[in-house]
Design a protein around this motif. Structure first.
Motif, PDB file in Angstrom:
ATOM      1  N   LYS A 125       0.836  -1.210   0.000  1.00  0.00           N
ATOM      2  CA  LYS A 125       0.000   0.000   0.000  1.00  0.00           C
ATOM      3  C   LYS A 125       0.868   1.257   0.000  1.00  0.00           C
ATOM      4  O   LYS A 125       0.559   2.235  -0.686  1.00  0.00           O
ATOM      5  N   LEU A 126       1.946   1.225   0.765  1.00  0.00           N
ATOM      6  CA  LEU A 126       2.872   2.361   0.826  1.00  0.00           C
ATOM      7  C   LEU A 126       3.456   2.654  -0.554  1.00  0.00           C
ATOM      8  O   LEU A 126       3.530   3.813  -0.974  1.00  0.00           O
ATOM      9  N   LEU A 127       3.839   1.613  -1.270  1.00  0.00           N
ATOM     10  CA  LEU A 127       4.421   1.781  -2.604  1.00  0.00           C
ATOM     11  C   LEU A 127       3.418   2.403  -3.577  1.00  0.00           C
ATOM     12  O   LEU A 127       3.780   3.258  -4.387  1.00  0.00           O
ATOM     13  N   LYS A 128       2.175   1.970  -3.494  1.00  0.00           N
ATOM     14  CA  LYS A 128       1.134   2.524  -4.371  1.00  0.00           C
ATOM     15  C   LYS A 128       0.819   3.977  -4.034  1.00  0.00           C
ATOM     16  O   LYS A 128       0.579   4.791  -4.915  1.00  0.00           O
ATOM     17  N   LYS A 129       0.852   4.287  -2.750  1.00  0.00           N
ATOM     18  CA  LYS A 129       0.494   5.626  -2.292  1.00  0.00           C
ATOM     19  C   LYS A 129       1.577   6.667  -2.614  1.00  0.00           C
ATOM     20  O   LYS A 129       1.276   7.850  -2.750  1.00  0.00           O
ATOM     21  N   HIS A 130       2.825   6.237  -2.744  1.00  0.00           N
ATOM     22  CA  HIS A 130       3.947   7.162  -2.934  1.00  0.00           C
ATOM     23  C   HIS A 130       4.765   6.783  -4.175  1.00  0.00           C
ATOM     24  O   HIS A 130       5.891   6.292  -4.067  1.00  0.00           O
ATOM     25  N   PRO A 131       4.222   7.031  -5.368  1.00  0.00           N
ATOM     26  CA  PRO A 131       4.883   6.589  -6.607  1.00  0.00           C
ATOM     27  C   PRO A 131       6.235   7.246  -6.885  1.00  0.00           C
ATOM     28  O   PRO A 131       7.130   6.602  -7.433  1.00  0.00           O
ATOM     29  N   GLU A 132       6.393   8.502  -6.510  1.00  0.00           N
ATOM     30  CA  GLU A 132       7.676   9.176  -6.770  1.00  0.00           C
ATOM     31  C   GLU A 132       8.785   8.561  -5.919  1.00  0.00           C
ATOM     32  O   GLU A 132       9.890   8.301  -6.411  1.00  0.00           O
ATOM     33  N   ALA A 133       8.489   8.315  -4.660  1.00  0.00           N
ATOM     34  CA  ALA A 133       9.467   7.679  -3.774  1.00  0.00           C
ATOM     35  C   ALA A 133       9.754   6.257  -4.237  1.00  0.00           C
ATOM     36  O   ALA A 133      10.899   5.806  -4.212  1.00  0.00           O
ATOM     37  N   ARG A 134       8.713   5.556  -4.676  1.00  0.00           N
ATOM     38  CA  ARG A 134       8.896   4.188  -5.172  1.00  0.00           C
ATOM     39  C   ARG A 134       9.882   4.168  -6.341  1.00  0.00           C
ATOM     40  O   ARG A 134      10.810   3.358  -6.364  1.00  0.00           O
ATOM     41  N   LYS A 135       9.705   5.081  -7.296  1.00  0.00           N
ATOM     42  CA  LYS A 135      10.612   5.121  -8.455  1.00  0.00           C
ATOM     43  C   LYS A 135      12.049   5.416  -8.024  1.00  0.00           C
ATOM     44  O   LYS A 135      12.995   4.832  -8.556  1.00  0.00           O
ATOM     45  N   GLU A 136      12.203   6.312  -7.071  1.00  0.00           N
ATOM     46  CA  GLU A 136      13.547   6.663  -6.581  1.00  0.00           C
ATOM     47  C   GLU A 136      14.219   5.465  -5.919  1.00  0.00           C
ATOM     48  O   GLU A 136      15.394   5.182  -6.164  1.00  0.00           O
ATOM     49  N   VAL A 137      13.483   4.740  -5.103  1.00  0.00           N
ATOM     50  CA  VAL A 137      14.029   3.579  -4.410  1.00  0.00           C
ATOM     51  C   VAL A 137      14.345   2.456  -5.408  1.00  0.00           C
ATOM     52  O   VAL A 137      15.389   1.816  -5.319  1.00  0.00           O
ATOM     53  N   GLN A 138      13.476   2.256  -6.379  1.00  0.00           N
ATOM     54  CA  GLN A 138      13.742   1.253  -7.418  1.00  0.00           C
ATOM     55  C   GLN A 138      15.031   1.603  -8.161  1.00  0.00           C
ATOM     56  O   GLN A 138      15.878   0.738  -8.397  1.00  0.00           O
ATOM     57  N   GLY A 139      15.179   2.855  -8.529  1.00  0.00           N
ATOM     58  CA  GLY A 139      16.393   3.299  -9.221  1.00  0.00           C
ATOM     59  C   GLY A 139      17.633   3.104  -8.376  1.00  0.00           C
ATOM     60  O   GLY A 139      18.694   2.719  -8.888  1.00  0.00           O
ATOM     61  N   PHE A 140      17.520   3.341  -7.090  1.00  0.00           N
ATOM     62  CA  PHE A 140      18.644   3.156  -6.175  1.00  0.00           C
ATOM     63  C   PHE A 140      19.106   1.704  -6.174  1.00  0.00           C
ATOM     64  O   PHE A 140      20.295   1.414  -6.297  1.00  0.00           O
ATOM     65  N   PHE A 141      18.148   0.781  -6.038  1.00  0.00           N
ATOM     66  CA  PHE A 141      18.517  -0.628  -5.997  1.00  0.00           C
ATOM     67  C   PHE A 141      19.070  -1.118  -7.339  1.00  0.00           C
ATOM     68  O   PHE A 141      20.005  -1.921  -7.378  1.00  0.00           O
ATOM     69  N   LEU A 142      18.528  -0.629  -8.435  1.00  0.00           N
ATOM     70  CA  LEU A 142      19.069  -1.000  -9.750  1.00  0.00           C
ATOM     71  C   LEU A 142      20.493  -0.476  -9.918  1.00  0.00           C
ATOM     72  O   LEU A 142      21.353  -1.162 -10.473  1.00  0.00           O
ATOM     73  N   SER A 143      20.737   0.717  -9.431  1.00  0.00           N
ATOM     74  CA  SER A 143      22.079   1.286  -9.496  1.00  0.00           C
ATOM     75  C   SER A 143      23.063   0.450  -8.672  1.00  0.00           C
ATOM     76  O   SER A 143      24.181   0.175  -9.113  1.00  0.00           O
ATOM     77  N   LYS A 144      22.629   0.039  -7.481  1.00  0.00           N
ATOM     78  CA  LYS A 144      23.480  -0.818  -6.643  1.00  0.00           C
ATOM     79  C   LYS A 144      23.779  -2.140  -7.327  1.00  0.00           C
ATOM     80  O   LYS A 144      24.900  -2.644  -7.270  1.00  0.00           O
ATOM     81  N   LEU A 145      22.773  -2.701  -7.990  1.00  0.00           N
ATOM     82  CA  LEU A 145      22.960  -3.951  -8.714  1.00  0.00           C
ATOM     83  C   LEU A 145      23.947  -3.767  -9.864  1.00  0.00           C
ATOM     84  O   LEU A 145      24.854  -4.573 -10.058  1.00  0.00           O
TER      85      LEU A 145
END
Length: 135
Positions: A7-27
């Motif tokens: 629910k948190l991820l759906k409610k905060h799409p901008e933060a979700r995209k930022e966190v996804q990008g962070f993990f992809l960058s780490k990978l």
């Protein structure tokens, strides 16, 4: 906990995209020249969908602290004798410390929920930016 994270991820799409990008960058940072080419392609083709992100957040909320630090959102989790673990945000998002939690992980989960909200608000285009995009 998992449903709450989803629910948190759906409610905060901008933060979700930022966190996804962070993990992809780490990978991507794990790739080096000595690795086989097909393995490099495999790693580069990976995504962090909402399901993977929810798993990461549920199992290791502390893994998000670097993302928040990057945006000047500092989470402090401390143990107080006979009380338990409490969290608060560093300046400028600080306030009163949280209620006590039995485990550090419980406190971290609650803290990242607040940090997600702050990050989403920081990343959302401002109203005047939206009107400029339309013109």
């Amino acid at each position: 906990m998992r449903k709450t994270v989803e629910k948190l991820l759906k409610k905060h799409p901008e933060a979700r995209k930022e966190v996804q990008g962070f993990f992809l960058s780490k990978l991507s940072d794990t790739i080096d020249d000595k690795m086989p080419e097909d393995f490099k392609k495999f790693v580069k083709a990976q995504t962090v969908d909402d399901d993977k992100l929810a798993t990461l957040m549920t199992n290791s909320p502390r893994g998000l602290f670097d993302v928040f630090d990057k945006h000047d959102i500092y989470i402090n989790v401390v143990y107080q004798d006979e009380v338990g673990f409490i969290w608060d945000m560093g300046h400028p998002h600080g306030g009163d410390p949280s209620i006590p939690y039995n485990t550090r992980k419980q406190a971290e989960h609650k803290a990242i929920f607040k940090a997600f909200e702050i990050l989403d608000n920081k990343l959302k285009p401002k109203k005047d930016e939206k009107s400029q995009e339309k013109s």
